[in-house]
Write an enzyme that holds these catalytic residues in place. Structure first.
Site, mmCIF file in Angstrom:
data_model
loop_
_atom_site.group_PDB
_atom_site.id
_atom_site.type_symbol
_atom_site.label_atom_id
_atom_site.label_comp_id
_atom_site.label_asym_id
_atom_site.label_seq_id
_atom_site.Cartn_x
_atom_site.Cartn_y
_atom_site.Cartn_z
ATOM 1 N N SER A 175 2.010 -0.594 1.724
ATOM 2 C CA SER A 175 3.215 -0.222 2.474
ATOM 3 C C SER A 175 4.310 -1.283 2.501
ATOM 4 C CB SER A 175 2.843 0.157 3.918
ATOM 5 O OG SER A 175 2.343 1.474 3.962
ATOM 6 N N LYS A 178 7.797 -0.386 1.256
ATOM 7 C CA LYS A 178 8.887 0.148 2.077
ATOM 8 C C LYS A 178 10.030 -0.854 2.248
ATOM 9 C CE LYS A 178 6.019 3.389 4.751
ATOM 10 N NZ LYS A 178 4.680 3.069 4.222
ATOM 11 N N SER A 352 5.848 2.020 9.816
ATOM 12 C CA SER A 352 5.330 2.292 8.477
ATOM 13 C C SER A 352 5.315 3.792 8.223
ATOM 14 C CB SER A 352 3.917 1.704 8.296
ATOM 15 O OG SER A 352 3.579 1.635 6.927
#
Length: 514
Positions: A175, A178, A352
Site C-alpha cells: 500500500s 498509494k 489506506s
C-alpha cells in the site's frame, strides 16, 4: 503514563528547539495557501503532533489493539478495526459506520524545512553516515524482516540521501504505492479538483439518467459529513422534476466514464469493490466507512436503486434502474460534487483506502488522455512521475492501490516522492504529507508507536502476505525533517515484521547522527 510523558518530553523539546530556527525561517518564505477541508471543526494534525508527548500519549495508549488477523488474500484486516472503530475526531473515517471524516491537515507544520537544493541524491554522504548505519543496520537486519529488505533515508531540506541499503532495488511496495498514486493524481488534476455526480433528463424520451463522475466518496448515509450526498442529489432532482410537472420517470444510470475490467486482478475481495464511475459508500454492505468488508457485486446498480428510493421519498416515482448513456442533449437537473481532491488524497492515505486509490488512478488516466482503466491508470501514474523527474528505474505499476503483487517500487523512488511533496515550489502536492497517518493517533498508525514515538512519525503502511513496508517522514533529534522508506519481502510473521519496521523508524526519530 506520567512516566512515559516525562521520558518523551525532553526529546520532543530538543527536536523543537533544534528545528525552530529553520521552521521559522521557512515559514516566512512559504506562505502557501492551506488546503481547507469541508469540515472546519476537524482538528488539524499539527495539534496532535504538538501534544503527543503529554496529553496525546494518554489518548494513544487507550486505543492499543491487536495487530491481526489476516484475510485469505493477505491483507491485514486489523486496519479495518483501527480505521473504522475509533470514535474520536482527528482522522478520516474514525466516526464509526456512516460518518467518514476528512483527514486532518497539518500544513503549518509540514510546509517544508527549506527547498531541496538538488534532486534526491543517489550517493551516500560522508557526514554522519557511519553513525546512522550503526543505528539502522542491526534493526533492518532483524530476522523478522525476512531475506530481502531495502531502505533509504533522505534529508528533505537538502535532498541528500543519508542512508541506503539496495535503495535502487525494486520490491513489491504493497500500500505504499498509494503515495505514488497521490502524487500523480495531484500533479495531473490539482488539489482543488472535484468529482461531480449528476442527474440529467433526456429531452426526447423523458429518461432520467444518473451519471457517475467517478467520486469514490459519494455517500447515501443520512449524515454526509461534508462528502457528496446521494440523498441531496435525489432531493434536488425531485425539486427540478416537480418544477417541470414530472412525477414519474424512467431511471437509468451511466458508468461510461470508466472502461476496462471493473474487477481487480485479485478477484472478488473484501478490500476493494468493483471499480465503477458510480458507487455509493464504496459498495459496502454493513454501513461501515473503512476497512475490508463484503461489497455489492454491482456498485452502480446498487447506487441507482438507492437513488430511486430517495426519489420516491421526495414524491417522484422511478422505474427500476438499468444501464444507459446520457446523450449530449440531456439537461442536467442537479449535481453534487466531492470535496477537493486534497481531501480525497488525505482520506486515501490516512485509511489506506483502496477504493479511493483505484478511482484516483483512473482520474489521473483520464486527465492524461489515457483510458479510465487499470492499464490506463498505471500508465498515467508512471508518466506523471517521470515528468516530475523522479527516479523511475525498476518501477512498475499495475494498479493505484498496491493490491497487485506485480507492482514494483524502490526505496529511492518512495523517498523522492516524499521530498517532492515537501518542495515549497509544489504546494499542490502537500496533501501527500498531511494525509500520512500520524503515529499513535490516526488511520493505520492509530494503534502503533504508543511507547514513545507517538506524534513524531507520519508514515504510510504497506502489508501483503510476505510483504511489509513503511514510508514517511519524521523529525530527528537534530531537528531535521527526514523522509524514509523501508521495504521487506519474504516476511513470515507479519506482526513481528511490522514491529521491526516500527522500531527502526523510532530509532531514526531518536537519532542525532551528525
Amino acid at each position: 503514563m506520567v512516566r512515559i510523558a516525562n521520558a518523551v518530553r525532553p526529546r520532543l523539546a530538543r527536536a523543537v528547539t533544534a528545528a525552530g530556527p529553520r521552521i521559522a525561517r521557512l515559514t516566512r518564505s512559504l506562505r502557501t495557501r492551506p488546503v481547507h477541508l469541508p469540515r472546519p471543526r476537524t482538528l488539524r494534525t499539527w495539534q496532535y503532533t504538538a501534544g503527543a508527548a503529554t496529553a496525546g500519549l494518554a489518548l494513544a495508549a487507550g486505543v492499543v489493539t491487536a495487530a491481526g488477523p489476516w484475510d485469505a488474500n493477505g491483507q491485514r484486516t486489523a486496519e479495518r478495526d483501527r480505521a473504522a472503530a475509533l470514535e474520536r475526531p482527528g482522522g478520516t473515517d474514525h466516526g464509526g459506520p456512516g460518518t467518514p471524516r476528512p483527514a486532518p491537515s497539518a500544513q503549518p507544520v509540514l510546509t517544508g524545512l527549506g527547498r531541496a537544493t538538488a534532486a534526491v541524491g543517489t550517493k551516500e554522504t560522508t557526514p554522519g553516515t557511519k553513525a546512522l548505519t550503526d543505528v539502522l543496520e542491526p534493526l533492518l537486519g532483524a530476522s523478522a524482516l525476512g531475506g530481502t529488505h531495502t531502505a533509504a533515508v533522505v534529508d528533505v531540506a537538502t535532498g541528500k540521501r543519508l542512508y541506503g541499503v539496495d535503495s535502487g532495488r525494486a520490491l513489491t511496495p504493497a500500500s505504499t504505492t498509494k503515495i505514488a498514486t497521490a502524487v500523480a493524481a495531484l500533479s495531473a488534476l490539482g488539489p482543488d479538483h472535484r468529482l461531480t455526480t449528476r442527474a440529467a433528463l433526456e429531452p426526447d424520451t423523458g429518461e432520467l439518467v444518473l451519471v457517475g463522475g467517478g467520486d469514490p466518496t459519494l455517500t447515501a448515509h443520512t449524515r454526509s459529513d461534508g462528502w457528496a450526498s446521494l440523498r441531496t442529489l435525489a432531493k434536488d432532482t425531485a425539486d427540478a422534476l416537480r418544477e417541470k410537472d414530472i412525477h414519474k420517470v424512467t431511471l437509468s444510470y451511466d458508468t461510461t466514464l470508466y472502461t476496462g475490467p471493473a474487477l481487480h486482478p485479485i478477484g472478488v475481495n473484501d478490500n476493494l469493490a468493483p471499480v465503477s464511475a458510480l458507487t455509493a459508500d464504496e459498495g459496502r454492505t454493513d454501513g461501515s466507512a473503512a476497512g475490508p468488508v463484503r461489497r455489492v457485486a454491482d456498485p452502480a446498480k446498487n447506487a441507482a436503486a438507492e437513488f430511486a428510493g430517495f426519489l420516491k421519498n421526495a414524491g417522484i416515482t422511478a422505474t427500476p434502474p438499468g444501464p444507459s448513456k446520457a446523450s449530449t442533449r440531456a439537461e442536467t437537473l442537479a449535481t453534487v460534487s466531492s470535496p477537493p481532491l486534497s481531501a480525497l488524497v488525505e482520506r486515501m492515505l490516512t485509511n489506506s483506502d483502496n477504493d479511493i486509490a483505484e478511482n484516483l488512478a483512473r482520474q489521473t488516466a483520464l486527465a492524461s488522455g489515457e483510458p479510465g482503466s487499470y492499464a490506463g491508470g498505471a500508465k498515467a501514474i508512471a508518466a506523471r512521475l517521470t515528468k516530475l523527474g523522479l527516479p523511475m528505474t525498476g518501477a512498475s505499476f499495475h494498479d493505484g492501490s498496491g493490491l497487485n503483487r506485480d507492482d514494483r517500487l524502490t526505496a529511492d523512488l518512495l523517498t523522492a516522492l516524499l521530498v517532492t511533496a515537501g518542495d515549497p515550489g509544489r504546494p499542490g502536492l502537500r496533501p501527500v504529507l498531511t494525509g500520512l497517518p500520524v503515529a499513535g493517533f490516526t488511520g493505520t498508525l492509530a494503534a502503533r508507536y504508543t511507547d514513545g514515538a507517538a506524534g513524531l512519525i507520519r508514515a504510510k503502511t504497506g502489508t501483503l502476505t510476505g510483504v511489509n513496508t513503511l514510508a514517511g517522514t519524521l523529525v530527528d533529534q537534530d531537528g531535521r525533517l527526514l523522509a524514509f522508506a523501508f521495504l521487506a519481502s519474504g516476511t513470515t510473521d507479519p506482526v513481528e515484521a511490522q514491529s521491526a519496521l516500527d522500531r527502526t523508524a523510532t530509532a531514526l526519530a531518536g537519532c542525532g547522527c551528525d
